[in-house]
Motif scaffolding. Structure first.
Motif, short mmCIF file in Angstrom:
data_model
loop_
_atom_site.label_atom_id
_atom_site.label_comp_id
_atom_site.label_asym_id
_atom_site.label_seq_id
_atom_site.Cartn_x
_atom_site.Cartn_y
_atom_site.Cartn_z
N ASN A 225 0.71 -1.36 0.15
CA ASN A 225 -0.04 0.27 0.03
C ASN A 225 0.69 1.18 0.03
OD1 ASN A 225 -2.68 -1.50 0.18
ND2 ASN A 225 -2.24 -1.75 2.30
N ASN A 226 0.35 2.32 -0.79
CA ASN A 226 1.05 3.52 -0.71
C ASN A 226 2.64 3.55 -1.20
OD1 ASN A 226 -1.24 4.74 0.17
ND2 ASN A 226 -0.50 4.10 2.23
N CYS A 227 2.90 2.27 -1.82
CA CYS A 227 4.19 2.41 -2.51
C CYS A 227 4.22 3.09 -3.82
CB CYS A 227 4.52 0.69 -2.89
SG CYS A 227 5.15 -0.04 -1.79
N VAL A 228 5.43 3.71 -4.05
CA VAL A 228 5.77 4.44 -5.54
C VAL A 228 6.94 3.96 -6.18
CG1 VAL A 228 5.85 6.62 -6.49
CG2 VAL A 228 4.52 6.38 -4.52
N ILE A 229 6.85 3.45 -7.39
CA ILE A 229 7.90 2.92 -7.87
C ILE A 229 7.85 3.73 -9.37
CG2 ILE A 229 8.88 0.97 -9.39
CD1 ILE A 229 7.26 -0.99 -7.38
N VAL B 209 10.07 -10.22 -5.49
CA VAL B 209 10.40 -9.27 -4.54
C VAL B 209 9.16 -8.70 -3.96
CG1 VAL B 209 11.02 -6.72 -4.52
CG2 VAL B 209 12.31 -8.26 -6.02
N TYR B 210 9.35 -8.45 -2.51
CA TYR B 210 8.23 -7.93 -1.64
C TYR B 210 8.45 -6.66 -1.30
CZ TYR B 210 5.13 -7.69 2.27
OH TYR B 210 4.02 -7.08 3.21
N LEU B 211 7.68 -5.70 -1.58
CA LEU B 211 7.97 -4.20 -1.21
C LEU B 211 7.03 -4.02 -0.43
CD1 LEU B 211 8.11 -2.97 -5.00
CD2 LEU B 211 10.14 -2.83 -3.44
N GLY B 212 7.40 -3.46 1.02
CA GLY B 212 6.60 -2.96 2.08
C GLY B 212 5.76 -1.83 1.92
N ASP B 213 4.81 -1.74 2.64
CA ASP B 213 3.97 -0.38 2.57
C ASP B 213 4.99 0.82 2.56
OD1 ASP B 213 1.88 -2.26 2.60
OD2 ASP B 213 1.15 -1.71 4.69
N ASN B 214 4.55 2.06 1.86
CA ASN B 214 4.94 3.17 1.80
C ASN B 214 6.67 3.05 1.46
OD1 ASN B 214 2.69 4.22 3.34
ND2 ASN B 214 3.53 3.06 5.07
N THR B 215 6.76 2.28 0.58
CA THR B 215 8.07 2.17 0.00
C THR B 215 8.25 3.20 -1.20
OG1 THR B 215 8.62 0.01 0.82
CG2 THR B 215 9.95 0.68 -1.22
N TYR B 216 9.22 3.82 -1.26
CA TYR B 216 9.60 4.61 -2.55
C TYR B 216 10.76 4.10 -3.33
CZ TYR B 216 9.96 9.03 -5.51
OH TYR B 216 9.97 9.87 -6.57
N ILE B 217 10.56 3.85 -4.54
CA ILE B 217 11.90 3.54 -5.47
C ILE B 217 11.90 4.21 -6.54
CG2 ILE B 217 12.55 1.40 -6.50
CD1 ILE B 217 12.66 0.71 -3.66
N THR C 194 10.71 2.31 3.37
CA THR C 194 12.05 2.40 2.76
C THR C 194 12.15 3.42 1.74
OG1 THR C 194 12.68 0.18 3.88
CG2 THR C 194 14.10 1.16 1.98
N ARG C 195 13.25 4.08 1.47
CA ARG C 195 13.45 5.02 0.33
C ARG C 195 14.75 4.54 -0.42
NH1 ARG C 195 11.36 9.95 -1.49
NH2 ARG C 195 13.19 11.18 -2.77
N HIS C 196 14.69 4.28 -1.60
CA HIS C 196 15.76 4.02 -2.50
C HIS C 196 15.64 4.88 -3.56
CE1 HIS C 196 17.43 0.69 -0.30
NE2 HIS C 196 16.42 0.25 -0.18
N VAL C 197 16.60 5.77 -3.99
CA VAL C 197 16.81 6.69 -5.21
C VAL C 197 18.18 6.65 -5.72
CG1 VAL C 197 16.31 8.93 -6.28
CG2 VAL C 197 14.91 8.20 -4.34
#
Length: 372
Positions: free
Chosen positions: A316-320, A329-337, A352-355
């Motif tokens: 939920n609320n992830c942005v890719i 791959v499992y992307l937890g809630d509120n993750t920004y990639i 988590t945030r990865h840019v």
């Protein structure tokens, strides 16, 4: 077809960093549901080559798993078929493959037992479509000893990571420089060659006697003035994935409609091993724009201009954005990639945030989601 195929898939590309720490370059996932080697194998079967050898070595487990059934590329046959060769210790030899020519030399028995007069040699790390019959017809018409398939790079593309070629008006190769410091030509070798089988055996045996191991340096460059070596230019899409940036850009190219249609909708088809996954599921609130999403994935967040592979969970609320998410791959809630490549079987924890600030960032989370 009057040719046997050899796919060189044993190399290790250090320029891909963590992405090749557990798989061969030829096993790298492409465009949501393919592997890099699928393109060479599909070209072989579409060109009606019935006997193909894949030479593997480095991190070959996932590649061997992918190739464990040859039926997907129509090589499940009584005559011919798909052969996978790894380095073998014998009474005469205890080496790994020391180069591309040595890899062929260690499997010369395969070539000696074939009856086809020609050999198509190609790498397993390029994305393209090609009818090898046309290259063979050109090879015969030119009365060439070796034909090298080449490609004119677009202005601005880096030619120094390839072998650069200069040809005369008759397309005979006059200069061949492997990975030059400064490229004097934008015509590069694609790593696809046509050669008569008996001549290949002779040249490789001579290399072994002189303790030489590389096909390009010790055969193509060394014999360019002694043998008639011609270039065959292709104008269609071709991309080599041997660096992180090249791999990222190749996957991003599949977001362009013309590239997608060329590979997915136009004949001949590209084949791959089929995994029995359900279609991708988009839950309420999911937003997906200009992206490829693989089967078995569940999307809850926002995806833009990205390639999502199989069995990916987007919380939920992830942005890719502008990213590649590899298989499982499992992307937890509120993750920004953003501007990243996320390695397969990773668990990206919530919030988590990865840019990728200065180019593409490779994300590898070492976690204990899977037992050894």
């Amino acid at each position: 077809m009057r040719a046997v195929g050899i796919i060189l898939a044993g190399g290790n590309s250090r320029k891909m960093h963590e992405l090749t720490s557990k798989r061969a370059v030829a096993a790298m996932p492409i465009a949501g549901s393919y592997r890099a080697i699928d393109f060479a194998l599909s070209n072989m079967t579409n060109s009606h080559i019935q006997k193909v050898a894949v030479l593997t070595q480095y991190n070959a487990r996932s590649l061997n798993e992918h190739l464990n059934s040859s039926k997907w590329w129509d090589f499940g046959r009584k005559q011919g078929g798909l052969y996978v060769f790894t380095p073998t210790i014998t009474a005469d030899n205890g080496y790994w493959y020391r180069g591309t020519a040595d890899a062929i030399y260690q499997n010369l028995d395969f070539l000696r037992k074939c009856h086809e007069p020609y050999v198509i040699i190609t790498s397993g790390d390029a994305v393209y479509k090609l009818d090898y019959n046309k290259v063979l017809e050109y090879h015969i018409a030119k009365k060439a000893d070796i034909t090298v398939v080449c490609k004119e790079l677009d202005p601005g593309e880096d030619a120094t990571r390839f072998g650069t070629i200069r040809m005369n008006e008759a397309c005979r190769i006059e200069e061949f420089e492997e990975k030059p410091m400064v490229a004097n030509s934008h015509t590069v070798s694609t790593g696809i060659y046509v050669i008569r089988r008996r001549q290949l055996i002779d040249l490789v045996e001579r290399c072994a006697e002189e303790d030489r191991h590389d096909f390009v340096t010790d055969i193509l460059i060394r014999y360019k003035n002694l043998k008639k070596i011609y270039g065959y230019k292709i104008n269609s899409y071709w991309s080599n994935i041997s660096t992180v940036d090249a791999y990222y850009q190749t996957n991003m190219d599949f977001l362009k409609p013309e590239v997608r249609n060329y590979f997915f909708r136009e004949l001949p088809h590209v084949f791959s091993k089929v995994s029995d996954q359900p279609p991708a599921k988009y839950n309420p609130g999911a937003v997906v724009k200009n992206s490829l999403v693989g089967s078995g994935s569940i999307v809850n967040g926002t995806i833009e201009n990205s390639v999502i592979f199989k069995k990916v969970f987007v919380g939920n609320n992830c942005v890719i954005k502008n990213s590649i998410i590899l298989n499982d791959v499992y992307l937890g809630d509120n993750t920004y990639i953003e501007n990243c490549i996320v390695e397969s079987r990773d668990t990206i924890r919530a919030n988590t945030r990865h840019v990728g600030e200065n180019g593409v960032k490779v994300v590898v989370e070492k976690n204990e989601r899977y037992a050894l």
